[in-house]
Design a protein around this motif. Structure first.
Motif, PDB file in Angstrom:
ATOM      1  N   ASN A  20      62.588  11.655  -6.623  1.00 14.05           N
ATOM      2  CA  ASN A  20      61.796  12.663  -5.934  1.00 14.05           C
ATOM      3  C   ASN A  20      62.027  14.038  -6.540  1.00 14.05           C
ATOM      4  O   ASN A  20      63.061  14.294  -7.159  1.00 14.05           O
ATOM      5  CB  ASN A  20      62.177  12.713  -4.445  1.00 14.05           C
ATOM      6  CG  ASN A  20      61.788  11.438  -3.728  1.00 14.05           C
ATOM      7  OD1 ASN A  20      60.821  10.787  -4.085  1.00 14.05           O
ATOM      8  ND2 ASN A  20      62.564  11.077  -2.709  1.00 14.05           N
ATOM      9  N   LYS A  21      61.055  14.918  -6.329  1.00 17.46           N
ATOM     10  CA  LYS A  21      61.213  16.294  -6.790  1.00 17.46           C
ATOM     11  C   LYS A  21      62.349  16.969  -6.031  1.00 17.46           C
ATOM     12  O   LYS A  21      62.514  16.770  -4.831  1.00 17.46           O
ATOM     13  CB  LYS A  21      59.922  17.082  -6.535  1.00 17.46           C
ATOM     14  CG  LYS A  21      58.791  16.750  -7.479  1.00 17.46           C
ATOM     15  CD  LYS A  21      57.622  17.687  -7.215  1.00 17.46           C
ATOM     16  CE  LYS A  21      56.484  17.355  -8.187  1.00 17.46           C
ATOM     17  NZ  LYS A  21      55.346  18.286  -7.999  1.00 17.46           N
ATOM     18  N   SER A  22      63.108  17.778  -6.743  1.00 18.26           N
ATOM     19  CA  SER A  22      64.148  18.579  -6.091  1.00 18.26           C
ATOM     20  C   SER A  22      63.543  19.897  -5.620  1.00 18.26           C
ATOM     21  O   SER A  22      62.597  20.404  -6.220  1.00 18.26           O
ATOM     22  CB  SER A  22      65.287  18.863  -7.069  1.00 18.26           C
ATOM     23  OG  SER A  22      66.005  17.690  -7.356  1.00 18.26           O
ATOM     24  N   ALA A  26      67.843  28.936  -6.396  1.00 13.69           N
ATOM     25  CA  ALA A  26      68.934  28.183  -5.768  1.00 13.69           C
ATOM     26  C   ALA A  26      68.471  26.769  -5.461  1.00 13.69           C
ATOM     27  O   ALA A  26      67.304  26.538  -5.124  1.00 13.69           O
ATOM     28  CB  ALA A  26      69.385  28.866  -4.484  1.00 13.69           C
ATOM     29  N   SER A  27      69.379  25.808  -5.610  1.00 14.30           N
ATOM     30  CA  SER A  27      69.032  24.400  -5.410  1.00 14.30           C
ATOM     31  C   SER A  27      70.295  23.597  -5.145  1.00 14.30           C
ATOM     32  O   SER A  27      71.416  24.081  -5.332  1.00 14.30           O
ATOM     33  CB  SER A  27      68.311  23.861  -6.656  1.00 14.30           C
ATOM     34  OG  SER A  27      67.907  22.521  -6.485  1.00 14.30           O
ATOM     35  N   SER A  45      67.394  20.841 -12.003  1.00 14.59           N
ATOM     36  CA  SER A  45      66.176  21.506 -11.538  1.00 14.59           C
ATOM     37  C   SER A  45      66.343  23.020 -11.539  1.00 14.59           C
ATOM     38  O   SER A  45      65.411  23.753 -11.908  1.00 14.59           O
ATOM     39  CB  SER A  45      65.828  21.044 -10.119  1.00 14.59           C
ATOM     40  OG  SER A  45      65.283  19.743 -10.140  1.00 14.59           O
ATOM     41  N   ASN A  46      67.497  23.489 -11.119  1.00  9.97           N
ATOM     42  CA  ASN A  46      67.698  24.941 -11.056  1.00  9.97           C
ATOM     43  C   ASN A  46      67.658  25.566 -12.443  1.00  9.97           C
ATOM     44  O   ASN A  46      67.025  26.599 -12.661  1.00  9.97           O
ATOM     45  CB  ASN A  46      69.013  25.269 -10.357  1.00  9.97           C
ATOM     46  CG  ASN A  46      68.889  26.452  -9.423  1.00  9.97           C
ATOM     47  OD1 ASN A  46      67.915  26.560  -8.673  1.00  9.97           O
ATOM     48  ND2 ASN A  46      69.843  27.362  -9.458  1.00  9.97           N
ATOM     49  N   ASP A  47      68.312  24.903 -13.414  1.00  2.00           N
ATOM     50  CA  ASP A  47      68.259  25.399 -14.791  1.00  2.00           C
ATOM     51  C   ASP A  47      66.854  25.270 -15.372  1.00  2.00           C
ATOM     52  O   ASP A  47      66.406  26.143 -16.133  1.00  2.00           O
ATOM     53  CB  ASP A  47      69.263  24.630 -15.666  1.00  2.00           C
ATOM     54  CG  ASP A  47      70.685  25.187 -15.576  1.00  2.00           C
ATOM     55  OD1 ASP A  47      70.966  25.961 -14.640  1.00  2.00           O
ATOM     56  OD2 ASP A  47      71.513  24.845 -16.444  1.00  2.00           O
ATOM     57  N   GLN A  48      66.154  24.186 -15.035  1.00  2.00           N
ATOM     58  CA  GLN A  48      64.798  23.989 -15.540  1.00  2.00           C
ATOM     59  C   GLN A  48      63.866  25.091 -15.028  1.00  2.00           C
ATOM     60  O   GLN A  48      63.025  25.613 -15.773  1.00  2.00           O
ATOM     61  CB  GLN A  48      64.258  22.624 -15.125  1.00  2.00           C
ATOM     62  CG  GLN A  48      62.886  22.291 -15.697  1.00  2.00           C
ATOM     63  CD  GLN A  48      62.915  22.062 -17.198  1.00  2.00           C
ATOM     64  OE1 GLN A  48      63.611  21.172 -17.691  1.00  2.00           O
ATOM     65  NE2 GLN A  48      62.175  22.869 -17.941  1.00  2.00           N
ATOM     66  N   TYR A  84      60.681  19.490 -10.143  1.00  2.00           N
ATOM     67  CA  TYR A  84      61.075  20.267  -8.956  1.00  2.00           C
ATOM     68  C   TYR A  84      59.867  20.911  -8.294  1.00  2.00           C
ATOM     69  O   TYR A  84      58.809  21.065  -8.874  1.00  2.00           O
ATOM     70  CB  TYR A  84      62.084  21.357  -9.348  1.00  2.00           C
ATOM     71  CG  TYR A  84      61.536  22.409 -10.305  1.00  2.00           C
ATOM     72  CD1 TYR A  84      60.938  23.571  -9.818  1.00  2.00           C
ATOM     73  CD2 TYR A  84      61.593  22.218 -11.678  1.00  2.00           C
ATOM     74  CE1 TYR A  84      60.425  24.523 -10.669  1.00  2.00           C
ATOM     75  CE2 TYR A  84      61.092  23.177 -12.545  1.00  2.00           C
ATOM     76  CZ  TYR A  84      60.491  24.326 -12.044  1.00  2.00           C
ATOM     77  OH  TYR A  84      59.973  25.256 -12.904  1.00  2.00           O
ATOM     78  N   GLU A  85      60.101  21.282  -7.049  1.00  2.00           N
ATOM     79  CA  GLU A  85      59.126  22.053  -6.272  1.00  2.00           C
ATOM     80  C   GLU A  85      59.711  23.442  -6.071  1.00  2.00           C
ATOM     81  O   GLU A  85      60.832  23.587  -5.565  1.00  2.00           O
ATOM     82  CB  GLU A  85      58.902  21.379  -4.906  1.00  2.00           C
ATOM     83  CG  GLU A  85      58.060  22.167  -3.941  1.00  2.00           C
ATOM     84  CD  GLU A  85      58.081  21.613  -2.528  1.00  2.00           C
ATOM     85  OE1 GLU A  85      57.373  22.159  -1.677  1.00  2.00           O
ATOM     86  OE2 GLU A  85      58.842  20.635  -2.273  1.00  2.00           O
TER      87      GLU A  85
END
Length: 296
Positions: free
Chosen positions: A2-4, A238-239, A244-247, A290-291
């Motif tokens: 799933n998307k983060s 933030a995540s 995902s956060n780096d992306q 990610y979303e």
């Protein structure tokens, strides 16, 4: 997968940092360590005390760091603590140089380059971690954000040497003479980050990821001659997912139309920096899908 969820604010101040932490809706428990780069003496881009202090004080957190493998003002604990004081960190929190009394070995599962990760001994005393990174360029890694802050950042002095040499030596004086492929170094950083992630999961400990995207120099805060920013501040992401956060950080750099933003993209790609994202995803550290949730 799933998307983060990645939360975003364009505002960079102490209030918005608290707000984006609260958006994660994760109540950190116990003894909280906040992994921040104290910044090499002479650098200018490190996260400033007045920005991060209120969040750390609110959580009664301890700033956690390790000594550097390179020659500088942070390779010994006594000198490192002086820099932390000069940079204002000791005014609002205790600073724990985690490898001051030794190091421990964490296994790297199915690593291509590393068999283990060496981290500061006192890392184990923290129940929860805030990976509070400064997003910027980096001379060796292309860019630095949460994945780098979790790998090189939490590694002990010897551990940093082991990552930089792609698993060939734990001796800091030898690490810089070892020949390695750049792709292998980028992958070694991801493997060290995985060892941290696995350790936290297996011991029922928590971690959240926050990146402040300001002072966007092509150089890291570990560079005493850090050059001026090449693009405007982007905000904070933030995540609960470091990949995902780096992306999200990288995607914002790539979507920028600012005149000199290409200099940061060129630095990142020259060092194969974006490869850490796909490799970290492939070894199970998170997802690049990610979303983005704007909290402004």
């Amino acid at each position: 997968m799933n998307k983060s969820k990645v939360y975003f604010t364009k505002n960079i101040n102490s209030e918005s940092l608290i707000k984006i932490y609260e958006a994660l809706n994760t109540k950190l428990k116990g003894n909280i360590g906040v992994k921040v780069s104290t910044g090499e003496a002479g650098s200018r881009g490190y996260l400033k005390a007045d920005l991060i202090g209120p969040l750390i004080q609110k959580l009664n957190g301890t700033i956690i760091e390790c000594n550097t493998a390179y020659k500088g003002k942070r390779e010994t604990t006594s000198e490192h603590l002086k820099v932390a004081e000069e940079h204002g960190f000791t005014k609002f929190a205790n600073v724990d140089i985690m490898d001051k009394d030794g190091e421990i070995k964490l296994p790297v599962k199915n690593g291509k380059h590393l068999d283990f990760d060496l981290v500061g001994e006192s890392f184990t005393k923290y129940d929860s971690i805030i990976n509070l990174a400064h997003g910027k360029g980096h001379m060796m890694g292309g860019f630095g954000a949460n994945l780098k802050n979790m790998s090189i950042g939490i590694a002990s002095r010897n551990g940093k040497a082991y990552i930089h040499s792609c698993g060939k030596t734990i001796n800091p004086s030898e690490a810089w003479t070892v020949k390695y492929e750049q792709k292998d170094f980028i992958e070694s950083m991801a493997e060290a980050a995985l060892a941290i992630s696995d350790y936290l999961k297996e011991n029922n400990k928590q971690i959240v990821y926050i990146t402040v995207m300001n002072f966007l120099s092509v150089d890291c805060d570990c560079d005493k001659n850090q050059t001026d920013p090449v693009m405007s501040d982007l905000g904070i992401v933030a995540s609960l997912d470091p990949v995902s956060n780096d992306q999200a950080f990288i995607d914002m750099i790539w979507s920028s139309t600012e005149e000199n933003s290409h200099l940061l993209r060129e630095r990142i790609d020259k060092q194969l920096g974006r490869h850490i994202l796909e490799y970290a995803e492939s070894i199970g550290l998170g997802t690049r899908d990610y979303e983005l949730i704007n909290i402004d």
